[in-house]
Motif scaffolding. Structure first.
Motif, PDB file in Angstrom:
ATOM      1  N   ALA A 315       0.825  -1.211   0.000  1.00  0.00           N
ATOM      2  CA  ALA A 315       0.000   0.000   0.000  1.00  0.00           C
ATOM      3  C   ALA A 315       0.858   1.260   0.000  1.00  0.00           C
ATOM      4  O   ALA A 315       0.598   2.215  -0.743  1.00  0.00           O
ATOM      5  N   GLY A 316       1.901   1.271   0.817  1.00  0.00           N
ATOM      6  CA  GLY A 316       2.730   2.468   0.954  1.00  0.00           C
ATOM      7  C   GLY A 316       3.530   2.794  -0.279  1.00  0.00           C
ATOM      8  O   GLY A 316       3.706   3.972  -0.631  1.00  0.00           O
ATOM      9  N   SER A 317       3.988   1.757  -0.996  1.00  0.00           N
ATOM     10  CA  SER A 317       4.822   2.021  -2.173  1.00  0.00           C
ATOM     11  C   SER A 317       4.037   2.659  -3.305  1.00  0.00           C
ATOM     12  O   SER A 317       4.617   3.295  -4.187  1.00  0.00           O
ATOM     13  N   GLY A 318       2.714   2.516  -3.299  1.00  0.00           N
ATOM     14  CA  GLY A 318       1.915   3.119  -4.353  1.00  0.00           C
ATOM     15  C   GLY A 318       1.408   4.510  -4.033  1.00  0.00           C
ATOM     16  O   GLY A 318       0.720   5.127  -4.860  1.00  0.00           O
ATOM     17  N   LEU A 319       1.774   5.031  -2.875  1.00  0.00           N
ATOM     18  CA  LEU A 319       1.251   6.332  -2.452  1.00  0.00           C
ATOM     19  C   LEU A 319       2.101   7.516  -2.911  1.00  0.00           C
ATOM     20  O   LEU A 319       1.609   8.634  -3.020  1.00  0.00           O
ATOM     21  N   VAL A 320       3.368   7.268  -3.145  1.00  0.00           N
ATOM     22  CA  VAL A 320       4.271   8.377  -3.459  1.00  0.00           C
ATOM     23  C   VAL A 320       4.125   8.759  -4.922  1.00  0.00           C
ATOM     24  O   VAL A 320       4.236   7.923  -5.830  1.00  0.00           O
ATOM     25  N   ARG A 321       3.869  10.037  -5.159  1.00  0.00           N
ATOM     26  CA  ARG A 321       3.701  10.574  -6.508  1.00  0.00           C
ATOM     27  C   ARG A 321       4.527  11.854  -6.643  1.00  0.00           C
ATOM     28  O   ARG A 321       5.027  12.403  -5.669  1.00  0.00           O
ATOM     29  N   GLN A 322       4.613  12.328  -7.878  1.00  0.00           N
ATOM     30  CA  GLN A 322       5.306  13.590  -8.138  1.00  0.00           C
ATOM     31  C   GLN A 322       4.283  14.699  -8.330  1.00  0.00           C
ATOM     32  O   GLN A 322       3.277  14.519  -9.011  1.00  0.00           O
ATOM     33  N   TYR A 323       4.552  15.846  -7.722  1.00  0.00           N
ATOM     34  CA  TYR A 323       3.641  16.990  -7.788  1.00  0.00           C
ATOM     35  C   TYR A 323       4.432  18.225  -8.206  1.00  0.00           C
ATOM     36  O   TYR A 323       5.544  18.459  -7.718  1.00  0.00           O
ATOM     37  N   GLY A 355       5.871  13.006  -2.915  1.00  0.00           N
ATOM     38  CA  GLY A 355       5.155  12.926  -1.657  1.00  0.00           C
ATOM     39  C   GLY A 355       3.799  12.292  -1.817  1.00  0.00           C
ATOM     40  O   GLY A 355       3.538  11.575  -2.791  1.00  0.00           O
ATOM     41  N   TRP A 356       2.943  12.579  -0.870  1.00  0.00           N
ATOM     42  CA  TRP A 356       1.592  12.024  -0.843  1.00  0.00           C
ATOM     43  C   TRP A 356       0.668  13.083  -0.252  1.00  0.00           C
ATOM     44  O   TRP A 356       1.136  14.052   0.386  1.00  0.00           O
ATOM     45  N   PRO A 357      -0.635  12.963  -0.472  1.00  0.00           N
ATOM     46  CA  PRO A 357      -1.555  13.980   0.049  1.00  0.00           C
ATOM     47  C   PRO A 357      -1.383  14.210   1.544  1.00  0.00           C
ATOM     48  O   PRO A 357      -1.337  13.270   2.336  1.00  0.00           O
ATOM     49  N   GLY A 358      -1.272  15.478   1.883  1.00  0.00           N
ATOM     50  CA  GLY A 358      -1.083  15.847   3.278  1.00  0.00           C
ATOM     51  C   GLY A 358       0.350  16.150   3.650  1.00  0.00           C
ATOM     52  O   GLY A 358       0.601  16.854   4.643  1.00  0.00           O
ATOM     53  N   LEU A 359       1.313  15.642   2.877  1.00  0.00           N
ATOM     54  CA  LEU A 359       2.715  15.947   3.177  1.00  0.00           C
ATOM     55  C   LEU A 359       2.973  17.424   2.889  1.00  0.00           C
ATOM     56  O   LEU A 359       2.571  17.948   1.851  1.00  0.00           O
ATOM     57  N   THR A 360       3.658  18.093   3.803  1.00  0.00           N
ATOM     58  CA  THR A 360       3.885  19.534   3.687  1.00  0.00           C
ATOM     59  C   THR A 360       5.358  19.843   3.459  1.00  0.00           C
ATOM     60  O   THR A 360       6.229  19.307   4.154  1.00  0.00           O
ATOM     61  N   TYR A 361       5.617  20.720   2.507  1.00  0.00           N
ATOM     62  CA  TYR A 361       6.960  21.241   2.243  1.00  0.00           C
ATOM     63  C   TYR A 361       7.034  22.685   2.732  1.00  0.00           C
ATOM     64  O   TYR A 361       6.102  23.465   2.545  1.00  0.00           O
ATOM     65  N   ARG A 362       8.126  23.055   3.361  1.00  0.00           N
ATOM     66  CA  ARG A 362       8.397  24.448   3.691  1.00  0.00           C
ATOM     67  C   ARG A 362       9.084  25.114   2.505  1.00  0.00           C
ATOM     68  O   ARG A 362       9.936  24.512   1.847  1.00  0.00           O
ATOM     69  N   ILE A 363       8.710  26.348   2.210  1.00  0.00           N
ATOM     70  CA  ILE A 363       9.265  27.064   1.058  1.00  0.00           C
ATOM     71  C   ILE A 363      10.030  28.278   1.550  1.00  0.00           C
ATOM     72  O   ILE A 363       9.500  29.108   2.300  1.00  0.00           O
ATOM     73  N   ASP A 364      11.294  28.394   1.128  1.00  0.00           N
ATOM     74  CA  ASP A 364      12.143  29.520   1.530  1.00  0.00           C
ATOM     75  C   ASP A 364      12.796  30.137   0.295  1.00  0.00           C
ATOM     76  O   ASP A 364      13.294  29.420  -0.581  1.00  0.00           O
ATOM     77  N   THR A 365      12.789  31.471   0.253  1.00  0.00           N
ATOM     78  CA  THR A 365      13.503  32.198  -0.788  1.00  0.00           C
ATOM     79  C   THR A 365      14.866  32.597  -0.238  1.00  0.00           C
ATOM     80  O   THR A 365      14.956  33.348   0.737  1.00  0.00           O
ATOM     81  N   LEU A 366      15.918  32.080  -0.842  1.00  0.00           N
ATOM     82  CA  LEU A 366      17.285  32.376  -0.422  1.00  0.00           C
ATOM     83  C   LEU A 366      17.930  33.180  -1.534  1.00  0.00           C
ATOM     84  O   LEU A 366      18.447  32.623  -2.512  1.00  0.00           O
TER      85      LEU A 366
END
Length: 413
Positions: A315-323, A355-366
């Motif tokens: 189940a887990g291996s099929g959850l990761v997708r590219q967004y 990632g998968w739905p619900g996973l959150t990325y932090r975004i920073d401008t450097l």
């Protein structure tokens, strides 16, 4: 009659004031103006200010996944570098049986590192260790047969520890590494504390003692760390090995090679039930990722742990997708210079995350932009972070930015 002569009254003209005061005033004004101009021109020009215009975080849209968790015991699954997919059960410390041997192997290799093609130093089976074998066998322990004076290389001892899960070899390695099992156990607990395994307590190097307890979450932390050791990862992926006295031994983990499983350790006792700490390799968009998990006591037997683990892996291996989070050319920040001058920063390429739905990325401008810059100039990066995964893209100015002229600095300082 005498005539009186009247002399004309002469009114004196006021003395002419010297023109010097005019010169002094002009000089003062000139000096003041010059000082003012010098002061204004000496003031530093403020650096352009950068303000991010895209959100500070990106949460992958959709409902968070629900995995087929076992009905009993506890379990944890995560994707290495991305974060936890989820967990189930009461996360209290429980016996972990021979899963304990992962920490034993990890510490031995920390203290005595091996290269992939190296057998390493040797240890010799003592007379007492050989004499204890019959009683240990009668008690139903997981063992390999040993003889007094038998010489094992470090690699062979680790194979005996991790494949057939030999309790007796766990104690031999502990004695060889630290002088005694007690001293080695102290090192095990120190290592657990350093790794942040707050709910773990080791009381023996084999896991036979039910007082050795941990949680699924803590064991996943250990698995992720241990599998970074190349020799350990190589050994736990072996289906079999050959030892000096006993000959060929097989890996108790019969799930190797199925659903991408590459390790790492089984465990089973009456008190612990069936336990499995596992790692599986999955492929997403051409990238290889590792899925780590642990199931503790989903049932009384090791077969229960195998079945629960495979359901979770599938189940887990099929959850990761590219967004896609940002497209090439998309404006992500504004640049404001003095005197109302401004431009913007845009992504030089597409930004895709896994990632998968619900996973959150932090975004920073450097980014840093000088006072004078041409359009299309590289000006830093946009960084997206989730757990230990970082994705970056270069940023470029969309327009030119010029510093204020000297006249503007004087009149608008």
């Amino acid at each position: 009659m005498t005539k009186t002569s009247v002399e004309p009254v002469v009114v004196p003209r006021p003395a002419r004031r010297p023109r010097l005061w005019l010169s002094v005033t002009a000089l003062v004004v000139a000096l003041a103006a010059g000082g003012f101009i010098t002061f204004r021109l000496a003031q530093p020009v403020p650096a352009p200010r950068i303000a991010q215009t895209v959100p500070q975080t990106y949460a992958i849209p959709g409902d968070p996944p629900v995995l087929p968790w076992p009905r009993a015991g506890q379990a944890t699954v995560e994707i290495d570098g991305l974060g936890r997919l989820g967990a189930s059960g009461d996360a209290r410390p429980v016996p972990i049986a021979s899963v304990t041997k992962v920490m034993t192997a990890y510490l031995v290799l920390r203290d005595h590192p091996l290269r992939l093609d190296e057998d390493g130093p040797t240890l010799t089976v003592s007379a007492d260790e050989a004499a204890a074998y019959p009683a240990q066998l009668a008690s139903g322990q997981s063992l390999v047969r040993v003889e007094a004076g038998e010489v094992l290389t470090e690699r062979q001892a680790l194979q005996a520890l991790l494949l057939p899960s030999a309790n007796n070899v766990a104690h031999m390695l502990a004695r060889w590494d630290a002088g005694s099992s007690g001293a080695f156990v102290a090192r095990m607990n120190e290592a657990a504390a350093r790794l942040g395994m707050a709910d773990t307590r080791y009381t023996d190097p084999s896991g036979l003692d039910p007082a050795t307890v941990s949680t699924a979450a803590d064991q996943v932390v250990l698995a992720r760390t241990a599998m970074q050791v190349p020799v350990l990862a190589q050994i736990v992926a072996m289906p079999q090995a050959t030892l000096p006295v006993v000959g060929q031994v097989k890996n108790v983990n019969t799930q190797l090679g199925q659903d991408g499983i590459v390790g790492i350790k089984t465990g089973s006792t009456d008190e612990a039930g069936g336990c499995l700490l596992f790692a599986a390799e999955i492929s997403v968009e051409g990238r290889r990722l590792r899925l780590f998990g642990a199931v503790l006591a989903p049932g009384p037997n090791l077969a229960d742990a195998f079945a629960a683990s495979r359901r979770l892996i599938q189940a887990g291996s099929g959850l990761v997708r590219q967004y896609r989070v940002v497209r090439a050319g998309e404006v992500v920040a504004t640049v404001r210079g003095p005197m109302g001058r401004s431009t913007t920063l845009a992504a030089a390429g597409d930004v895709d995350v896994l990632g998968w739905p619900g996973l959150t990325y932090r975004i920073d401008t450097l980014a840093a932009v000088p006072g004078r810059v041409a359009a299309g100039t590289g000006a830093g990066t946009l960084k997206l972070t989730a757990s230990a995964t970082t994705v970056t893209v270069a940023l470029r100015t969309t327009g030119a930015l010029a510093p204020p002229s000297w006249w503007e600095r004087i009149t608008h300082g």
